[in-house]
Design a protein around this motif. Structure first.
Motif, PDB file in Angstrom:
ATOM      1  N   TRP A  14       0.830  -1.196   0.000  1.00  0.00           N
ATOM      2  CA  TRP A  14       0.000   0.000   0.000  1.00  0.00           C
ATOM      3  C   TRP A  14       0.862   1.242   0.000  1.00  0.00           C
ATOM      4  CZ3 TRP A  14       0.606   3.238   4.160  1.00  0.00           C
ATOM      5  CH2 TRP A  14       1.143   2.683   5.327  1.00  0.00           C
ATOM      6  N   GLU A  15       0.280   2.307  -0.502  1.00  0.00           N
ATOM      7  CA  GLU A  15       0.952   3.600  -0.535  1.00  0.00           C
ATOM      8  C   GLU A  15      -0.091   4.670  -0.258  1.00  0.00           C
ATOM      9  OE1 GLU A  15       4.116   5.305  -3.508  1.00  0.00           O
ATOM     10  OE2 GLU A  15       2.107   5.433  -4.369  1.00  0.00           O
ATOM     11  N   LEU A  16       0.225   5.570   0.647  1.00  0.00           N
ATOM     12  CA  LEU A  16      -0.697   6.630   1.030  1.00  0.00           C
ATOM     13  C   LEU A  16      -0.218   7.951   0.443  1.00  0.00           C
ATOM     14  CD1 LEU A  16      -3.080   7.666   2.711  1.00  0.00           C
ATOM     15  CD2 LEU A  16      -1.487   7.919   4.611  1.00  0.00           C
ATOM     16  N   ARG A  17      -1.121   8.631  -0.252  1.00  0.00           N
ATOM     17  CA  ARG A  17      -0.811   9.949  -0.816  1.00  0.00           C
ATOM     18  C   ARG A  17      -1.876  10.925  -0.359  1.00  0.00           C
ATOM     19  NH1 ARG A  17       1.390   9.120  -6.925  1.00  0.00           N
ATOM     20  NH2 ARG A  17       2.887   7.512  -6.403  1.00  0.00           N
ATOM     21  N   SER A  18      -1.453  12.092   0.090  1.00  0.00           N
ATOM     22  CA  SER A  18      -2.391  13.136   0.525  1.00  0.00           C
ATOM     23  C   SER A  18      -2.149  14.378  -0.299  1.00  0.00           C
ATOM     24  CB  SER A  18      -2.192  13.460   1.994  1.00  0.00           C
ATOM     25  OG  SER A  18      -2.475  12.338   2.770  1.00  0.00           O
ATOM     26  N   GLU A  19      -3.256  14.983  -0.733  1.00  0.00           N
ATOM     27  CA  GLU A  19      -3.159  16.225  -1.489  1.00  0.00           C
ATOM     28  C   GLU A  19      -4.443  17.016  -1.328  1.00  0.00           C
ATOM     29  OE1 GLU A  19      -4.431  14.731  -5.864  1.00  0.00           O
ATOM     30  OE2 GLU A  19      -2.390  14.268  -5.252  1.00  0.00           O
ATOM     31  N   ALA A  20      -4.329  18.287  -1.044  1.00  0.00           N
ATOM     32  CA  ALA A  20      -5.461  19.213  -0.955  1.00  0.00           C
ATOM     33  C   ALA A  20      -6.612  18.677  -0.098  1.00  0.00           C
ATOM     34  CB  ALA A  20      -5.958  19.562  -2.353  1.00  0.00           C
ATOM     35  N   GLY A  21      -6.307  18.157   1.075  1.00  0.00           N
ATOM     36  CA  GLY A  21      -7.353  17.685   1.973  1.00  0.00           C
ATOM     37  C   GLY A  21      -7.831  16.272   1.724  1.00  0.00           C
ATOM     38  N   ALA A  22      -7.636  15.764   0.517  1.00  0.00           N
ATOM     39  CA  ALA A  22      -8.065  14.402   0.196  1.00  0.00           C
ATOM     40  C   ALA A  22      -6.876  13.460   0.330  1.00  0.00           C
ATOM     41  CB  ALA A  22      -8.625  14.338  -1.218  1.00  0.00           C
ATOM     42  N   SER A  23      -7.167  12.232   0.699  1.00  0.00           N
ATOM     43  CA  SER A  23      -6.134  11.205   0.800  1.00  0.00           C
ATOM     44  C   SER A  23      -6.494  10.054  -0.121  1.00  0.00           C
ATOM     45  CB  SER A  23      -6.021  10.690   2.232  1.00  0.00           C
ATOM     46  OG  SER A  23      -5.550  11.702   3.081  1.00  0.00           O
ATOM     47  N   GLU A  24      -5.454   9.495  -0.726  1.00  0.00           N
ATOM     48  CA  GLU A  24      -5.656   8.351  -1.609  1.00  0.00           C
ATOM     49  C   GLU A  24      -4.770   7.219  -1.127  1.00  0.00           C
ATOM     50  OE1 GLU A  24      -6.315   8.972  -5.904  1.00  0.00           O
ATOM     51  OE2 GLU A  24      -4.601   7.628  -6.141  1.00  0.00           O
ATOM     52  N   LEU A  25      -5.385   6.066  -0.908  1.00  0.00           N
ATOM     53  CA  LEU A  25      -4.673   4.873  -0.470  1.00  0.00           C
ATOM     54  C   LEU A  25      -4.659   3.914  -1.644  1.00  0.00           C
ATOM     55  CD1 LEU A  25      -3.383   3.332   1.924  1.00  0.00           C
ATOM     56  CD2 LEU A  25      -5.653   2.411   2.397  1.00  0.00           C
ATOM     57  N   ARG A  26      -3.474   3.679  -2.212  1.00  0.00           N
ATOM     58  CA  ARG A  26      -3.339   2.798  -3.370  1.00  0.00           C
ATOM     59  C   ARG A  26      -2.875   1.429  -2.921  1.00  0.00           C
ATOM     60  NH1 ARG A  26      -0.515   6.640  -7.920  1.00  0.00           N
ATOM     61  NH2 ARG A  26      -2.082   8.285  -7.806  1.00  0.00           N
ATOM     62  N   LEU A  27      -3.524   0.400  -3.453  1.00  0.00           N
ATOM     63  CA  LEU A  27      -3.181  -0.976  -3.119  1.00  0.00           C
ATOM     64  C   LEU A  27      -2.769  -1.732  -4.367  1.00  0.00           C
ATOM     65  CD1 LEU A  27      -6.202  -1.994  -0.879  1.00  0.00           C
ATOM     66  CD2 LEU A  27      -3.940  -1.335  -0.123  1.00  0.00           C
TER      67      LEU A  27
END
Length: 169
Positions: free
Chosen positions: A43-56
């Motif tokens: 998994w990889e967690l990315r945060s940008e402009a208040g939103a977070s994206e968790l990629r699996l």
């Protein structure tokens, strides 16, 4: 004269410790886990402009099929408890994914216990994003003679028709 030097040295040590803590926080943005079906996921967690994206990215056990990738997106910062306990939030989210048989399969939204229903708005939940690439059912609307009918929602049709007619002359 010695007091300012001591204060300066302490400030430098404090800045170094703070920088080291920040690096440790940034390092906790990727990892791995296994599911009950023995899928190995990273998994990889990315945060940008208040939103977070968790990629699996999950690989099934040997001979179990093709690897699957997916992403979950949400705004966990909308949860009041997130700022104070963000590490606990992500541990709870990853724990839920770890318990799923297929983490990239369609399921309900993910929410941590500390931001569960009634404690945070629905936007704080992580939702599975659609798979990349064009879908055969999501074709562009076929243009008709009336642009208002093509590009405006039904409830705005009359207002949209007025403006389209106004601009078309």
């Amino acid at each position: 004269m010695r007091l300012p030097l001591v204060l300066l040295a302490l400030a430098a040590l404090g800045a170094t410790a703070a920088a080291t803590g920040r690096e440790a926080e940034e390092a906790v943005q990727a990892g791995r886990f296994s599911t009950p079906e023995q899928h190995r996921c990273s998994w990889e967690l990315r945060s940008e402009a208040g939103a977070s994206e968790l990629r699996l990215s999950c690989r099934p056990p040997a001979g179990g099929g093709a690897a699957r990738s997916c992403a979950y997106r949400g705004e966990p910062r909308r949860c009041p408890a997130y700022d104070a306990r963000s590490r606990q939030y992500w541990r709870q989210i990853l724990g839920k994914l770890r318990r799923r048989r297929h983490p990239c399969a369609q399921g309900g939204p993910l929410s941590a216990r500390l931001c569960g229903p009634g404690r945070a708005p629905p936007e704080a939940q992580l939702r599975l994003l659609p798979a990349p690439g064009p879908s055969p059912t999501a074709a562009a609307p076929e243009p008709t003679g009336d642009p208002a009918e093509t590009y405006c929602a039904e409830r705005w049709h009359s207002l949209c028709s007025f403006f389209v007619g106004f601009f078309e002359g």
